[in-house]
Design an enzyme around this catalytic site. Structure first.
Site, PDB file in Angstrom:
ATOM      1  N   GLU A 281      18.168 -32.320  25.849  1.00 51.69           N
ATOM      2  CA  GLU A 281      17.876 -32.862  24.761  1.00 51.69           C
ATOM      3  C   GLU A 281      16.453 -32.177  24.277  1.00 51.69           C
ATOM      4  O   GLU A 281      16.390 -31.731  23.108  1.00 51.69           O
ATOM      5  CB  GLU A 281      17.478 -34.196  24.650  1.00 51.69           C
ATOM      6  CG  GLU A 281      17.205 -34.902  23.287  1.00 51.69           C
ATOM      7  CD  GLU A 281      17.011 -36.389  23.076  1.00 51.69           C
ATOM      8  OE1 GLU A 281      17.779 -37.148  23.775  1.00 51.69           O
ATOM      9  OE2 GLU A 281      16.565 -36.872  21.887  1.00 51.69           O
TER      10      GLU A 281
ATOM     11  N   ARG B 226      12.474 -47.615  24.150  1.00 52.63           N
ATOM     12  CA  ARG B 226      13.852 -47.962  24.545  1.00 52.63           C
ATOM     13  C   ARG B 226      13.849 -49.169  25.669  1.00 52.63           C
ATOM     14  O   ARG B 226      14.340 -49.874  25.852  1.00 52.63           O
ATOM     15  CB  ARG B 226      15.101 -46.811  24.744  1.00 52.63           C
ATOM     16  CG  ARG B 226      16.340 -47.640  24.393  1.00 52.63           C
ATOM     17  CD  ARG B 226      17.350 -46.474  24.487  1.00 52.63           C
ATOM     18  NE  ARG B 226      17.752 -45.750  23.322  1.00 52.63           N
ATOM     19  CZ  ARG B 226      18.767 -46.448  22.299  1.00 52.63           C
ATOM     20  NH1 ARG B 226      19.320 -47.485  22.985  1.00 52.63           N
ATOM     21  NH2 ARG B 226      18.909 -45.789  21.289  1.00 52.63           N
TER      22      ARG B 226
ATOM     23  N   GLU C 122      26.361 -43.647  26.660  1.00 52.39           N
ATOM     24  CA  GLU C 122      25.446 -44.092  27.786  1.00 52.39           C
ATOM     25  C   GLU C 122      25.755 -45.556  28.236  1.00 52.39           C
ATOM     26  O   GLU C 122      25.537 -45.853  29.672  1.00 52.39           O
ATOM     27  CB  GLU C 122      24.026 -44.198  27.029  1.00 52.39           C
ATOM     28  CG  GLU C 122      23.538 -42.617  26.824  1.00 52.39           C
ATOM     29  CD  GLU C 122      22.257 -42.898  25.834  1.00 52.39           C
ATOM     30  OE1 GLU C 122      22.516 -43.225  24.801  1.00 52.39           O
ATOM     31  OE2 GLU C 122      21.324 -42.895  26.311  1.00 52.39           O
TER      32      GLU C 122
HETATM   33  N1  MTE Z   1      29.282 -37.345  29.442  1.00 55.13           N
HETATM   34  C1  MTE Z   1      29.407 -35.825  29.818  1.00 55.13           C
HETATM   35  N2  MTE Z   1      30.652 -35.406  30.464  1.00 55.13           N
HETATM   36  N3  MTE Z   1      28.390 -34.961  30.230  1.00 55.13           N
HETATM   37  C2  MTE Z   1      27.197 -35.337  29.321  1.00 55.13           C
HETATM   38  O1  MTE Z   1      26.338 -34.484  29.457  1.00 55.13           O
HETATM   39  N4  MTE Z   1      25.846 -37.013  28.417  1.00 55.13           N
HETATM   40  C3  MTE Z   1      25.652 -38.394  28.179  1.00 55.13           C
HETATM   41  C4  MTE Z   1      27.051 -39.099  27.606  1.00 55.13           C
HETATM   42  N5  MTE Z   1      28.066 -38.756  28.346  1.00 55.13           N
HETATM   43  C5  MTE Z   1      27.032 -36.588  29.104  1.00 55.13           C
HETATM   44  C6  MTE Z   1      28.357 -37.309  28.762  1.00 55.13           C
HETATM   45  C7  MTE Z   1      24.488 -38.927  27.389  1.00 55.13           C
HETATM   46  S1  MTE Z   1      22.890 -39.010  27.952  1.00 55.13           S
HETATM   47  C8  MTE Z   1      24.864 -39.156  25.995  1.00 55.13           C
HETATM   48  S2  MTE Z   1      23.524 -39.634  25.051  1.00 55.13           S
HETATM   49  C9  MTE Z   1      26.046 -39.065  25.364  1.00 55.13           C
HETATM   50  O2  MTE Z   1      27.164 -38.609  26.062  1.00 55.13           O
HETATM   51  C10 MTE Z   1      25.961 -38.000  23.919  1.00 55.13           C
HETATM   52  O3  MTE Z   1      27.201 -37.758  23.488  1.00 55.13           O
HETATM   53  P1  MTE Z   1      27.894 -38.876  22.636  1.00 55.13           P
HETATM   54  O4  MTE Z   1      26.746 -39.077  21.446  1.00 55.13           O
HETATM   55  O5  MTE Z   1      29.087 -37.861  21.762  1.00 55.13           O
HETATM   56  O6  MTE Z   1      28.443 -40.057  23.268  1.00 55.13           O
HETATM   57  N1  HPA Z   2      17.810 -41.979  22.356  1.00 55.43           N
HETATM   58  C1  HPA Z   2      17.961 -40.556  22.758  1.00 55.43           C
HETATM   59  N2  HPA Z   2      17.163 -39.675  22.199  1.00 55.43           N
HETATM   60  C2  HPA Z   2      16.249 -39.945  21.496  1.00 55.43           C
HETATM   61  C3  HPA Z   2      16.104 -41.379  20.907  1.00 55.43           C
HETATM   62  C4  HPA Z   2      16.913 -42.343  21.498  1.00 55.43           C
HETATM   63  O1  HPA Z   2      16.852 -43.368  21.206  1.00 55.43           O
HETATM   64  N3  HPA Z   2      14.959 -41.316  20.128  1.00 55.43           N
HETATM   65  C5  HPA Z   2      14.520 -39.964  20.007  1.00 55.43           C
HETATM   66  N4  HPA Z   2      15.301 -39.112  20.821  1.00 55.43           N
HETATM   67 MO1  MOS Z   3      21.375 -39.125  26.075  1.00 59.05          MO
HETATM   68  S1  MOS Z   3      19.827 -39.460  27.316  1.00 59.05           S
HETATM   69  O1  MOS Z   3      20.557 -39.759  24.717  1.00 59.05           O
HETATM   70  O2  MOS Z   3      21.189 -37.364  25.769  1.00 59.05           O
END
Ligand code: MTE
Ligand code: HPA
Ligand code: MOS
Length: 746
Positions: free
Chosen positions: A225, A303, A701
């Site tokens: 990120e 958070r 998550e």
């Molecule tokens: N799943 C896979 N296979 N690979 C990833 O890197 N990242 C996780 C989750 N699932 C991840 C994953 C994290 S930290 C987040 S925030 C969300 O996927 C982000 O994707 P989304 O917002 O589309 O769910």
């Molecule tokens: N989640 C993940 N990434 C972020 C957030 C959050 O709440 N705020 C800023 N970056």
């Molecule tokens: Mo997920 S830790 O918000 O990339």
């Protein structure tokens, strides 16, 4: 037509290192600090510059713009100039014809430091006033006047460790010169706009001279990120000076040493309950080990505070967070983003309270679950709450009370093998806690043959956002998903994107896609209505329907007809999550669009002679709203759980004096197939979510936090062996740590 997933299984999907290498490519290697804190007295790069195959060595002096990569707080240099704050901090970059030559030349760089005192522990940093930014407190009710009214008040300390992301694709970037100083960057990032913005700052140019293009990532989990940015900026800086393409792929060891991980926390908690076990008051002071620079630490800490009461209603709360500056690589986002660290502590407090009051943990949990009409300590009303529903359903599905009795019997009859069972409810807020980030754009293009091309700000990192977006578009356009292609994520097609993070990828980008598709549908309907002379037009299953009857006009014909009528078949759309707001002065508001709920039951067996254990079974009832894609959501539920179990059990980062002794997968253990329990996932029925696209619910998550249940199941098993000994609430609970608890070996 080849679909979106099969190239993965065939090994054909292209990641950064698979992009055919452009001619004239230079390979970058990073020279990093070998001490945790010190002044740079001298830096001699001449030998490296003259080393075989070297084209250029970059240092802070070569940065034409601002030497600054901090996103929330501007406190981190791209290349250290005068001082280093952690081992692994980049100081210089060698650009050479081959990777090996670049790595060889790194060894020729000479540096002299004046070492400064270093701090590694969060509490020590706090005592010395070393904070990344000021502490933050969320509060509701009146905590001080409540302690006296409680039948039981308990205090304790809870510790949770960091976690390495172990994404399969290490940090990677390839930058290519375009013309007139423009640079195209291929980066393995969750945040193309961050890469674009920071790179333009480093180079001192406008953002429109930097294009960032991302096809997919081989995993990220929050680790890309913010921390993908620097490697991309380094490559772009190389392009700036050489006018040649530059590639940088970190080795696994470099990646582990030079990039941030989940934040370790040490927390003081205090919990007060009435005679029946109602939680009346809870307070906690979270000491976050933020590392040497802010990175995303303050947002992560926020958070933690939001999720400090997990799925429970507590009328009097005061939670404070200290972002403690230490001389370790800056810690960063990791699935759950501080939420798991917060939720672990309240579960420790409840487990501790159960030991003191004799009320079973499950009873304390159930009697304090959130319900509609409650208020979170940050002011948001509890709405559409599925905490109780998921809890009682999983208790029923697992026959929890009976299993508990059976396990107690087993433990009475077995001396050296003990079993444990636990329940873990979760509540996780969906939205970026920085309200402004909750925005997304989409560009939907319909070619005149009826095929569709979609661009959004979403990054595919294995979580299935592309397939979900494709489904949303197919449904909205009433066409087969096979007609739709999801393009790479490019800062030139969709701008000012938020990172794909906070589990909002589909919520935000999917909604923008839905809006754009509806714009096109409206235009197509108008075009055909004009031709047929009626307004009673609908489009279903790839055909135009008139007055509810199917016509001869197929999707392809419809699109062509509109094209010939000079209808715009390209639509841009924008979505900003409604209803969210937060006042950071009052620390009150409605930060989340909604919450995800669920509950898991975990069973484990501990070999009490060896301290080893197996996680036998995890059964969860999870609220995925109206699931967009069952298999994707199942994958997220299972994958998140395992990652959470890893954090709580075998994944142990060992830092000594700032040196990371767990810099490879032989010393840093992650769960494997044999370690994985039998998992049963039930998605809550009739859980349509009014706050997200097509009534779905974010799932990226939340399931991670079910892993916390494993810790408490292991604790319960261990307590069955050693009832006499006080339990320390400290994770990860490695077999080694468990063994030391089970036997007095120290
Ligand atoms: N799943 C896979 N296979 N690979 C990833 O890197 N990242 C996780 C989750 N699932 C991840 C994953 C994290 S930290 C987040 S925030 C969300 O996927 C982000 O994707 P989304 O917002 O589309 O769910
Ligand atoms: N989640 C993940 N990434 C972020 C957030 C959050 O709440 N705020 C800023 N970056
Ligand atoms: Mo997920 S830790 O918000 O990339």
């Amino acid at each position: 037509m080849k679909d979106l997933i099969s190239p993965h299984t065939r090994g054909e999907s292209i990641y950064i290192d698979d992009i055919p290498e452009p001619v004239n490519l230079l390979h970058a290697a990073v020279f990093a600090s070998s001490i945790p804190h010190g002044k740079i007295i001298s830096l001699d790069i001449t030998k490296a510059e003259n080393s075989e195959g070297v084209c250029k060595v970059l240092t802070a002096k070569d940065i034409p713009g601002e030497n600054q990569i901090g996103r929330l707080i501007q406190d981190e240099e791209l290349l250290a100039e005068k001082e280093v704050d952690f081992i692994g901090q980049p100081i210089a970059v060698v650009l050479a014809e081959t990777k090996e030559q670049a790595k060889q030349a790194i060894k020729q760089i000479k540096i002299e430091y004046e070492e400064l005192p270093a701090v590694f522990d969060s509490r020590e940093a706090a005592r010395k006033g070393l904070l990344i930014s000021s502490s933050r407190t969320l509060t509701i009710g009146d905590i001080e006047s409540t302690w006296g009214k409680c039948a039981t008040v308990i205090e304790g300390i809870a510790e949770s460790g960091g976690q390495e992301h172990v994404y399969l694709e290490t940090q990677a970037s390839l930058a290519i010169p375009d013309e007139n100083g423009r640079i195209i960057i291929y980066s393995s990032t969750q945040a193309p706009t961050t890469v674009q913005g920071t790179t333009s700052k480093i180079l001192g140019c406008d953002m429109n001279l930097i294009e960032v293009d991302v096809k997919r990532l081989g995993g990220a989990f929050g680790g890309k990120e913010d921390q993908a940015t620097q490697w991309a900026a380094i490559c772009a800086l190389g392009v700036y000076h050489t006018d040649r393409p530059v590639k940088l792929i970190l080795s696994r060891r470099e990646d582990i040493l030079m990039t941030g991980k989940r934040h370790p926390y040490s927390t003081d908690y205090k919990i007060g309950l009435d005679e029946e076990g109602k939680i009346l008051a809870f307070s906690a002071e979270f000491y976050q080990n933020s590392g040497a620079a802010a990175d995303l630490s303050t947002a992560v800490l926020g958070r933690t505070l939001f999720h400090a009461t997990n799925a429970y209603y507590i009328p009097n709360v005061r939670v404070t967070g200290y972002p403690c500056k230490t001389n370790i690589v800056p810690f960063t986002a990791f699935r759950g983003f501080g939420g798991p660290q917060g939720m672990f502590v309240i579960e420790c407090a409840i487990a501790h309270a159960s030991e003191v009051t004799g009320i079973p943990v499950s009873v304390l949990q159930e009697n304090n679950l959130l319900q509609d009409g409650n208020q979170f300590h940050y002011g948001q009303q509890v709405e559409n709450c599925n905490a109780k529903r998921s809890f009682s359903q999983v208790v029923k599905e697992t026959n929890f009370e009976q299993r508990k009795e059976e396990i107690e019997d087993f433990n009475t009859n077995n001396r050296f093998t003990k079993k444990g069972i636990s329940i873990m409810p979760i509540c996780f807020g969906i939205s970026f806690t920085s309200s402004f980030l909750n925005q997304a754009g989409a560009l939907v293009n319909v070619y005149k043959d009826g095929s569709v091309s979609i661009s959004t700000g979403a990054i595919e990192m294995g979580q299935g956002v592309n397939i979900k977006i494709r489904q949303i578009a197919a449904k909205t356009l009433s066409i087969k998903p096979e007609r739709i292609r999801i393009e790479s994520t490019s800062t030139s097609r969709v701008i000012n994107t938020s990172p794909t993070a906070a589990s909002t990828g589909t919520d935000l980008n999917g909604k923008a896609v839905e809006i754009a598709c509806n714009k096109i549908i409206d235009r197509l309907k108008n075009a055909v209505a004009e031709k047929l002379g009626t307004n009673a037009i609908s489009i279903e299953d790839e055909y135009v329907y008139q007055d509810g009857k199917r016509t001869e006009i197929s999707w392809k014909k419809l699109v062509n007809l509109a094209y010939l009528q000079r209808v715009n078949l390209s639509a841009q759309a924008f979505y900003a999550t409604p209803r969210i707001h937060f006042d950071t002065k009052k620390e009150k508001g409605r930060p989340f669009a909604y919450h995800a709920y669920g509950t898991a039951v975990t069973e484990v067996t501990v070999d009490c002679l060896r301290g080893t254990y197996t996680i036998d079974k995890v059964q969860m009832v999870h609220d995925a709203g109206k699931s967009l894609n069952y298999l994707v959501d199942l994958g997220q539920a299972e994958g998140g759980l395992i990652q959470g179990i890893g954090w709580m059990t075998v994944e142990e980062l060992v830092f000594k004096k700032g040196i990371n002794y767990t810099d490879s997968l032989s010393t840093y253990k992650i769960p494997n197939l044999y370690f994985t329990p039998k998992i049963e996932v039930t998605f809550l029925e009739d859980a349509e979510n009014p706050e997200a696209v097509l009534k779905s619910k974010a799932i990226g998550e939340p399931p991670f936090m079910y892993g916390i249940g494993t810790y408490f199941a292991l604790k319960n098993a261990a307590r069955a062996f050693r009832e006499d000994k006080e339990w320390e609430y400290s994770s990860p609970l490695t077999p080694e740590k468990l063994l030391l608890y089970l036997h007095d070996l120290e």
